[in-house]
Design a protein around this motif. Sequence first.
Motif, PDB file in Angstrom:
ATOM      1  N   ARG A 191       0.845  -1.200   0.000  1.00 17.79           N
ATOM      2  CA  ARG A 191       0.000   0.000   0.000  1.00 17.79           C
ATOM      3  C   ARG A 191       0.887   1.260   0.000  1.00 17.79           C
ATOM      4  NH1 ARG A 191      -3.624  -1.022   3.554  1.00 17.79           N
ATOM      5  NH2 ARG A 191      -5.705  -0.584   2.778  1.00 17.79           N
ATOM      6  N   LEU A 192       1.947   1.263   0.824  1.00 16.99           N
ATOM      7  CA  LEU A 192       2.833   2.434   0.911  1.00 16.99           C
ATOM      8  C   LEU A 192       3.508   2.708  -0.428  1.00 16.99           C
ATOM      9  CD1 LEU A 192       4.388   1.776   4.418  1.00 16.99           C
ATOM     10  CD2 LEU A 192       2.993   3.739   3.807  1.00 16.99           C
ATOM     11  N   ALA A 193       3.973   1.619  -1.078  1.00 18.17           N
ATOM     12  CA  ALA A 193       4.627   1.785  -2.388  1.00 18.17           C
ATOM     13  C   ALA A 193       3.620   2.316  -3.407  1.00 18.17           C
ATOM     14  CB  ALA A 193       5.214   0.455  -2.846  1.00 18.17           C
ATOM     15  N   ALA A 194       2.377   1.855  -3.330  1.00 14.25           N
ATOM     16  CA  ALA A 194       1.357   2.311  -4.280  1.00 14.25           C
ATOM     17  C   ALA A 194       1.091   3.805  -4.120  1.00 14.25           C
ATOM     18  CB  ALA A 194       0.062   1.517  -4.072  1.00 14.25           C
ATOM     19  N   VAL A 195       1.071   4.284  -2.846  1.00 12.38           N
ATOM     20  CA  VAL A 195       0.842   5.721  -2.622  1.00 12.38           C
ATOM     21  C   VAL A 195       2.023   6.526  -3.190  1.00 12.38           C
ATOM     22  CG1 VAL A 195       0.459   7.527  -0.883  1.00 12.38           C
ATOM     23  CG2 VAL A 195      -0.541   5.273  -0.555  1.00 12.38           C
ATOM     24  N   LEU A 196       3.219   5.963  -3.074  1.00 12.79           N
ATOM     25  CA  LEU A 196       4.402   6.640  -3.625  1.00 12.79           C
ATOM     26  C   LEU A 196       4.272   6.801  -5.153  1.00 12.79           C
ATOM     27  CD1 LEU A 196       7.298   7.682  -2.880  1.00 12.79           C
ATOM     28  CD2 LEU A 196       8.138   5.428  -3.454  1.00 12.79           C
ATOM     29  N   GLY A 197       3.603   5.846  -5.777  1.00  9.83           N
ATOM     30  CA  GLY A 197       3.516   5.853  -7.243  1.00  9.83           C
ATOM     31  C   GLY A 197       2.332   6.616  -7.813  1.00  9.83           C
ATOM     32  N   VAL A 198       1.578   7.379  -6.944  1.00 15.74           N
ATOM     33  CA  VAL A 198       0.383   8.063  -7.479  1.00 15.74           C
ATOM     34  C   VAL A 198       0.783   9.250  -8.364  1.00 15.74           C
ATOM     35  CG1 VAL A 198      -1.103   7.419  -5.545  1.00 15.74           C
ATOM     36  CG2 VAL A 198       0.159   9.578  -5.451  1.00 15.74           C
ATOM     37  N   GLU A 199      -0.184   9.726  -9.157  1.00 17.19           N
ATOM     38  CA  GLU A 199       0.077  10.836 -10.080  1.00 17.19           C
ATOM     39  C   GLU A 199       0.266  12.163  -9.334  1.00 17.19           C
ATOM     40  OE1 GLU A 199       0.798  11.209 -13.154  1.00 17.19           O
ATOM     41  OE2 GLU A 199       0.590   9.107 -13.719  1.00 17.19           O
ATOM     42  N   HIS A 200      -0.443  12.334  -8.215  1.00 13.03           N
ATOM     43  CA  HIS A 200      -0.413  13.625  -7.509  1.00 13.03           C
ATOM     44  C   HIS A 200       0.977  13.839  -6.901  1.00 13.03           C
ATOM     45  CE1 HIS A 200      -1.398  16.813  -4.677  1.00 13.03           C
ATOM     46  NE2 HIS A 200      -2.578  16.945  -5.280  1.00 13.03           N
ATOM     47  N   GLU A 201       1.687  14.897  -7.363  1.00 14.41           N
ATOM     48  CA  GLU A 201       3.099  15.055  -6.977  1.00 14.41           C
ATOM     49  C   GLU A 201       3.303  15.245  -5.485  1.00 14.41           C
ATOM     50  OE1 GLU A 201       6.091  17.388  -9.107  1.00 14.41           O
ATOM     51  OE2 GLU A 201       4.768  17.286 -10.850  1.00 14.41           O
ATOM     52  N   CYS A 233       7.036   9.692   0.123  1.00 11.24           N
ATOM     53  CA  CYS A 233       8.495   9.515   0.086  1.00 11.24           C
ATOM     54  C   CYS A 233       9.088   9.932   1.443  1.00 11.24           C
ATOM     55  CB  CYS A 233       9.061  10.381  -1.044  1.00 11.24           C
ATOM     56  SG  CYS A 233      10.829  10.337  -1.171  1.00 11.24           S
ATOM     57  N   ASN A 234       8.602  11.058   1.971  1.00 12.81           N
ATOM     58  CA  ASN A 234       9.082  11.549   3.264  1.00 12.81           C
ATOM     59  C   ASN A 234       8.761  10.551   4.382  1.00 12.81           C
ATOM     60  OD1 ASN A 234      10.128  13.306   5.157  1.00 12.81           O
ATOM     61  ND2 ASN A 234       8.208  14.391   5.421  1.00 12.81           N
ATOM     62  N   LEU A 235       7.524  10.002   4.348  1.00 13.41           N
ATOM     63  CA  LEU A 235       7.120   9.015   5.364  1.00 13.41           C
ATOM     64  C   LEU A 235       8.026   7.782   5.292  1.00 13.41           C
ATOM     65  CD1 LEU A 235       5.305   7.657   7.478  1.00 13.41           C
ATOM     66  CD2 LEU A 235       3.747   7.020   5.643  1.00 13.41           C
ATOM     67  N   LEU A 236       8.255   7.282   4.083  1.00 20.18           N
ATOM     68  CA  LEU A 236       9.091   6.077   3.941  1.00 20.18           C
ATOM     69  C   LEU A 236      10.504   6.341   4.452  1.00 20.18           C
ATOM     70  CD1 LEU A 236       7.729   4.859   0.527  1.00 20.18           C
ATOM     71  CD2 LEU A 236       7.789   3.496   2.588  1.00 20.18           C
ATOM     72  N   ASP A 267      10.910   8.610  -9.680  1.00 25.10           N
ATOM     73  CA  ASP A 267      12.050   9.433  -9.239  1.00 25.10           C
ATOM     74  C   ASP A 267      12.176   9.412  -7.713  1.00 25.10           C
ATOM     75  OD1 ASP A 267      12.628  10.068 -11.772  1.00 25.10           O
ATOM     76  OD2 ASP A 267      12.269  12.223 -11.628  1.00 25.10           O
ATOM     77  N   ASN A 268      11.021   9.521  -7.031  1.00 24.09           N
ATOM     78  CA  ASN A 268      11.058   9.517  -5.557  1.00 24.09           C
ATOM     79  C   ASN A 268      11.584   8.186  -5.026  1.00 24.09           C
ATOM     80  OD1 ASN A 268      10.144  12.134  -5.158  1.00 24.09           O
ATOM     81  ND2 ASN A 268       7.986  11.543  -5.217  1.00 24.09           N
ATOM     82  N   ALA A 269      11.209   7.088  -5.709  1.00 22.51           N
ATOM     83  CA  ALA A 269      11.703   5.764  -5.280  1.00 22.51           C
ATOM     84  C   ALA A 269      13.222   5.690  -5.454  1.00 22.51           C
ATOM     85  CB  ALA A 269      11.016   4.667  -6.092  1.00 22.51           C
TER      86      ALA A 269
END
Length: 918
Positions: free
Chosen positions: A240-250, A257-260, A312-314
């Motif tokens: 779920r966390l990775a999926a939120v990282l991959g959303v369109e909303h920057e 990314c900050n949470l991870l 990019d964030n990943a």
Amino acid sequence: GVPVPGIPVPGAGAPRQVTAEQLRARGNALFQAGDHGAALAAYTEALSLSDAASERAVLHRNRAACYLKLEDYTKAEADATKAIEADGRDVKALFRRSQALQQLGRLDQAVSDLQRCVSLEPRNKAFHEALRALGSSMHEKMKAMSCTDSKVEQMFQILLDLEEKDADKKQKAAQNLIVLAREEAGAEKIFQSDGVRLLMRLLDTAKADLMLAALRTLVGLCSGHRSRTTAILAELGAPRLAAVLGVEHEQVSLAACNLLHVMFDSLKEGLQKDFRGKEDAVVLDSSRDLKLLIKHLLELLVLEGASAHGRDNALNLLIKVVPRKSPKETNNSLSLWVIDQGLKKILEVGSTVCGSLGSLPVTENSRMSTSVLLSKLYEDLKCDAERENFHRLCEDYVRSWFEGHELPGKLRAIQTVSCLLQGPSDAGNRVLELEGIMDSVLSLCASVCEAHQLVAVEALIHAADKAKRASFITANGVNLLKEIYKHSERDSIRIRALVGLCKLGSAGGTDFSMKQFAEGSTMKLAKQCRKWLCNEAIDAGTRRWAVEGLAYLTFDADVKEEFVEDKAAMQAMFQLAKSEDRSVLYAVASTLVNCTNSYDHEEPDPQMLELAKYAKQHIPEQHPKDKPEFVKRRVRKLLVAGVVSALACMVKSENPALTSSCRELISRVFLALVEEAEDRGGVVAQGGGKALIPLSLEGTEVGQTKAAQALAKITITSNPEMAFPGERIYEVVRPLVSLLHLQRTGLENFEGLMALTNLAGISERLRQKILKERAVPMIEGYMFEEHELIRLAATECMCNMAMSKEVQEMFLAEGSDRLKLMVLYSGEEDEKLRRAASGTLAMLTTLHPPICKRIPQVTVHWLEILQALLLSPSAELQHRGAVVVMNMMAAAREVAEQLIASEMLEILSVLAKDKDKP
């Protein structure tokens, strides 16, 4: 003290034995006088000499009182507990422990200690008062806790109510939740109130504002708290966390990314703590959680549905959390695991050809980030076998695309080579040597399809950079690139061909006589680069290559001169430096280093020059326009064009493109910009001071030192409180202290000392910070320096530091020559040194009278040195001498008798009548 040439060390007499009883009495006197730090030291020394249990208990109790005054409540509690263990009826110790426990927030334990005090001394009003006050504060706390409970529920209700239309109300509830999570008690409350499940519901709404509130609240819950992080990870799940990282909303992706990042830090901290303990099961847990998160990040890289900035964030996260932070950490198993599990996935991003069928969505920064990640992983390897494995995986990957995939596969293979050459170039060179790769690059350079030609030309340029292939490419590539440059219809291709020519043509570096291009052609190429740079009709990605070209061409001083005359080109470059595309940072920084001549200059040895001429060898020549007066003019023009705000913006970028070497280049430029004292105010006003602090704290050693030296220059000539307002002034101390290290140059030592002198004169809090950074022993060391300016700067610095109680105590320390050195320096010939040393003595004797009695004991020359000060033609020295003598007269009868028995009385009588010197 180390014996110093010319300063005899006094013979060591029989040491005076001090008893624990005397030390305790001294501690009591110091405590009464309000000097709690010195009292603590006396009690601690007494403890080391005392064996009697009852005496030790009293000393522990006294130390607890010191720690309470010094606000170190954990140690106060520990010492009071030791006293109570020896005597359970010791009310003073019980009372002190209750005070410490109250400050540590353990109110229930504090109450039980106070109740014990009341039962032992029922008539003591102070105990009753304290118990009453504590009872009411506990009541308040309980009230606040139950109030917080209902608040948390209320906030979640507002946020999860789909009917609630009041946006302001929702925003306020979200803000309150985030603020509450930042406090430990609030975070625990949310966690205990089923908060994680409710936050998960907020994440699942897919509404950006609610998702942001949930992610920012989770940051508060996970910060520095490993067990909560583990529980939250188990409940939310890595997918779920990775999926939120991959959303369109920057913004949502960035918040994820900050949470991870916070979760990684909390888990890693757990790992390090556990390695010290014996909780093996827990170690496995932490490393398993880490690997689980990293596995999902690696999978996100190749997930077609993931957004480009999510990718990019990943990559940025992997750069931050996988490689070791310093070579001192021995364990590189995480990097090895990522290489085995995910190198191919990382290369998938690096090999993406934009615009080709079925390619992954990427941004203009993705390839640069991939190169940086590959480079960091490669640098983290420790032995040849590990490196060989890395090479093999890269070669297998390139071959898998190159063979049997027709043209699209060859393009992917070549793009991978480019990516590796920009990152771990050793791996890039190895892959470049695979059969058929170089031939494909050369043949695709002539392709009619723009996209294909772009990929090939860029690969050729990156290959030209690496010495191994440069000669082969010079032979085959120059003519090819010239052809492309002259005949291509497309600016995007011509500009890249031009950069390739620049790279190959700048092989002579700054050596004026080794230019590979025909006279004048460098100027023509530079003019074309500036023209492209200013043409806003061309896309930024292509204009970036114009800066790459200038980064090479500005080795030539004529090009530098023309560039700084072209205001439009400078400002276009600064605009690019501030843009989203961060891969331009290095090229901008390189161009500026060249224009300001802030690279390292090697001065040739005159004897070797003669030999070289005799042997008809090549001798490097400097361009006449690289002389200091030209450089100074160029710096002025860059400042006027706004270089400082561009650099400040580059430093702010939290981006992999801001590598350590890139930071070093920016530090070099800053140092050149503050060379002239009159420019420093302008540099600070445009944000230069603020930008230099992070540059001085991380990066290459050279980069950190250059930034620290720039900070020192600013601190020396400006008012530090205005240059570094608020808390920022305290952040400057550490970089300045780093300039005192022995491996730094004499000039760096000198400027560091001058800057610290300025800071030490401002406030006690700054002096404490300088003490904490362990600068005083280094400052002392430089007081023995051969070089008179460094010796003077160190003495002046010590003079300002002597306003601190701790430093005054050092001058009385047994077996130290500090005071002796100050007295002897007060009699030196160098007037400035005498002024600094006698100023220190005046300050010490005023602030710490016991020093007055010690002066006659440190050297037999004390009287003549004081008389010489009073008879000096300089009124400043006379004034300092008079203050010292006055303090000594007041301090002790035997000292006063010695002074009056000498000619001192006559000298003082004459001076007292001097009308010109009031």
